[in-house]
Design an enzyme around this catalytic site. Structure first.
Site, PDB file in Angstrom:
ATOM      1  CE  LYS A  82      35.435  31.290  34.188  1.00 57.26           C
ATOM      2  NZ  LYS A  82      35.726  32.682  34.141  1.00 57.26           N
TER       3      LYS A  82
ATOM      4  CG  ASP B  44      30.581  33.081  38.301  1.00 51.84           C
ATOM      5  OD1 ASP B  44      30.501  32.564  37.191  1.00 51.84           O
ATOM      6  OD2 ASP B  44      31.071  34.202  38.519  1.00 51.84           O
TER       7      ASP B  44
ATOM      8  CG  MET C 137      40.882  34.316  43.299  1.00 52.78           C
ATOM      9  SD  MET C 137      40.774  34.770  41.562  1.00 52.78           S
ATOM     10  CE  MET C 137      40.877  36.541  41.623  1.00 52.78           C
TER      11      MET C 137
HETATM   12  N1  SAH Z   1      33.954  39.240  42.336  1.00 51.77           N
HETATM   13  C1  SAH Z   1      34.230  38.587  43.599  1.00 51.77           C
HETATM   14  C2  SAH Z   1      35.605  37.980  43.653  1.00 51.77           C
HETATM   15  C3  SAH Z   1      35.800  36.849  42.689  1.00 51.77           C
HETATM   16  S1  SAH Z   1      37.403  36.160  42.801  1.00 51.77           S
HETATM   17  C4  SAH Z   1      34.027  39.611  44.719  1.00 51.77           C
HETATM   18  O1  SAH Z   1      33.857  40.801  44.444  1.00 51.77           O
HETATM   19  O2  SAH Z   1      34.017  39.184  45.874  1.00 51.77           O
HETATM   20  C5  SAH Z   1      37.119  34.805  43.863  1.00 51.77           C
HETATM   21  C6  SAH Z   1      37.777  35.033  45.197  1.00 51.77           C
HETATM   22  O3  SAH Z   1      37.002  35.911  45.990  1.00 51.77           O
HETATM   23  C7  SAH Z   1      37.912  33.790  46.042  1.00 51.77           C
HETATM   24  O4  SAH Z   1      39.037  33.046  45.665  1.00 51.77           O
HETATM   25  C8  SAH Z   1      38.092  34.391  47.413  1.00 51.77           C
HETATM   26  O5  SAH Z   1      39.388  34.879  47.574  1.00 51.77           O
HETATM   27  C9  SAH Z   1      37.163  35.580  47.353  1.00 51.77           C
HETATM   28  N2  SAH Z   1      35.843  35.299  47.924  1.00 51.77           N
HETATM   29  C10 SAH Z   1      34.662  35.343  47.291  1.00 51.77           C
HETATM   30  N3  SAH Z   1      33.647  35.077  48.134  1.00 51.77           N
HETATM   31  C11 SAH Z   1      34.208  34.870  49.341  1.00 51.77           C
HETATM   32  C12 SAH Z   1      33.710  34.565  50.630  1.00 51.77           C
HETATM   33  N4  SAH Z   1      32.410  34.404  50.846  1.00 51.77           N
HETATM   34  N5  SAH Z   1      34.593  34.442  51.636  1.00 51.77           N
HETATM   35  C13 SAH Z   1      35.907  34.613  51.440  1.00 51.77           C
HETATM   36  N6  SAH Z   1      36.435  34.892  50.246  1.00 51.77           N
HETATM   37  C14 SAH Z   1      35.608  35.020  49.206  1.00 51.77           C
END
Ligand code: SAH
Length: 466
Positions: A268, A246, A382
């Site tokens: 995406k 991803d 998000m």
């Molecule tokens: N499966 C992922 C989340 C995917 S949705 C998890 O468990 O973390 C994607 C969202 O995750 C982003 O829009 C943001 O809100 C958050 N996100 C993912 N990585 C991040 C990071 N390193 N710092 C801050 N927000 C993060």
């Protein structure tokens, strides 16, 4: 190679330890672990040594005589006095045994390596005394990379060795075992599910060999820092034939994969054209059907706002063997990186993860009354685009406008940014902070505790806490 490594079956050898102190005990432990019953001889044997070895070794409290050494294959000399050590090494060697003298490599016919013991699977590391600390570190590295159940896997494979040999020619046999260790059966054994593994194994060897099915691993990559990968995720990356990843998976993490693994980007970008979810799933299925070891690598945890559940269902529906490896989700990764506990005895008794994602101009479809009423920490994934809407809904449903918020962008990465302020100012904070990367909104009293810059709206009291 200065010394020849060989694995000796001590169960059929006479093994002697000359000495009665701590060094003798540690050598005794080593050979007892290898299934031997050593003879430990010395006029003084520590009480602790006697207690530990009674039942697993034969103890003689006396000065050894030549007859004791007759027929010995291995003799360990573990005595304090240097002259004694040399004397007994000479006697033992003269009786035909191979000799090891503790801490005297110049007197040793053989040395004992650093050992990684996984039952049938044994790894021995030695620098021939040149760099013991390096050996210790290497051993730790190998320990970490070796699955806990690697020994069970070796044992399992051993049980089918002759059946496979009887059925397949040499070339097919090699393919078979390659596919075995790469595929679903080994994954089942490593997960501890031997019953299922036996079922699949029997079914596989009882049908004509035409290659084996592949496997899909849905793997969480954590928030971006490669050190926050699980050991299992790292192992799977290094074993994968092909990786579908991803946007949120960092380059440093991808760099840990096997060099010749295929890499397919299926990310995406917000508002940009996405590879449709159905196409991603189709690709995963097709690759697994080709017999590939497929890793579907997802940011954070695959089961938290990651569509991992849908992919799991799609693999199951297609009859593909599929396994899930969790990752550190953004909320816990960012909280640690920001020095902010998500629950806190004084500030929050619960934490809720929600998605702020909404289609087009719509609002996120959330139970605002419930979220506003809770005295908890609210973590919004998000939620940058809809931050203003989230804030006004929460305030409209009773959450205080001065409630602290922290926005964490690129959490747990080198370019992490944290800005703080009050709930009512969240839109301005996003703007002032120029948030463009992946970011979390953390709403609740604990947000005041986060490290980071306070841009707007927090009271003096809250700033002091921060
Ligand atoms: N499966 C992922 C989340 C995917 S949705 C998890 O468990 O973390 C994607 C969202 O995750 C982003 O829009 C943001 O809100 C958050 N996100 C993912 N990585 C991040 C990071 N390193 N710092 C801050 N927000 C993060």
């Amino acid at each position: 190679m200065n010394r020849f490594p060989a694995f000796i079956d001590l169960k059929t050898c006479k093994t002697i330890i000359i000495g009665g102190g701590a060094a003798a005990l540690s050598k005794a432990r080593l050979v007892v672990d290898a299934g031997a019953e050593p003879l430990l001889i010395w006029p003084e044997i520590d009480a602790a040594t006697c207690a530990e070895l009674s039942g697993s070794a034969c103890l003689i409290k006396a000065t050894p005589v030549r007859a004791d050494l007759a027929g010995a294959a291995l003799v360990f000399v573990a005595v304090d006095d240097a002259v004694d050590a040399e004397h007994w090494a000479g006697v033992a060697r003269a009786s035909g045994a191979l000799v090891n003298v503790v801490d005297r490599p110049e007197l040793c016919d053989f040395t004992t390596p650093s050992i990684i013991d996984r039952g049938r699977l044994t790894i021995a590391v030695s620098s021939d005394g040149a760099a013991p600390v390096l050996v210790k570190r290497l051993r730790a590295d190998i320990e970490a990379l070796l699955p806990a159940k690697a020994g069970a896997l070796a044992e399992f494979a051993g049980r089918y060795r002759s059946a496979v040999k009887a059925k397949l020619n040499a070339a097919d046999r090699r393919d078979f075992w390659e596919a075995f260790f790469n595929g679903p059966i080994a994954a089942l054994v490593l997960r501890g599910d031997e019953r299922a593994a036996h079922e699949v194994m029997l079914e596989t060897i009882n049908r004509p060999w035409s290659g084996q099915d592949g496997v899909v691993h849905i793997v969480g990559a954590g928030p971006g820092d490669p050190d926050l990968l699980t050991i299992k995720a790292l192992r799977l990356l290094q074993n994968a034939d092909v990786i579908l990843y991803d946007r949120l998976v960092s380059d440093e993490i991808l760099a840990l994969a096997r060099r010749d693994a295929g890499r397919i980007y299926v990310g995406k970008a917000k508002a940009a054209h996405a590879v449709a979810q159905a196409d991603i799933e189709k690709t995963m299925i097709a690759l697994a059907r080709e017999g590939k070891n497929v890793v579907r690598l997802k940011g954070g945890d695959p089961f938290i706002f990651g569509r991992g559940g849908e992919e799991l269902e799609a693999m199951r529906a297609a009859g593909i063997a599929v396994f899930v490896t969790p990752g550190i989700t953004a909320a816990t990764g960012c909280a640690a990186a920001a020095g902010m506990a998500l629950t806190h005895r004084d500030h929050a008794q619960a934490v809720t993860f929600v998605t702020g994602h909404a289609k087009g101009d719509a609002e996120p479809d959330l139970d605002w009354a419930a979220l506003a009423a809770l005295k908890n920490t609210l973590v919004v994934y998000m939620g940058v685009t809809t931050a203003e809407k989230i804030s006004s809904q929460l305030i409209a449903h009773g959450r205080g406008p001065a409630t602290p918020v922290a926005i964490i962008e690129n959490g747990a990465r080198a370019n992490q940014k944290i800005i703080k302020g009050a709930l009512s100012d969240i839109g301005a904070l996003v703007e002032a902070g120029e948030i463009t990367g992946p970011a979390l909104l953390v709403i609740g009293e604990v947000a005041a505790l986060a490290d980071g810059e306070t841009l707007l709206g927090l009271s003096t009291e809250q700033r002091r806490v921060a």
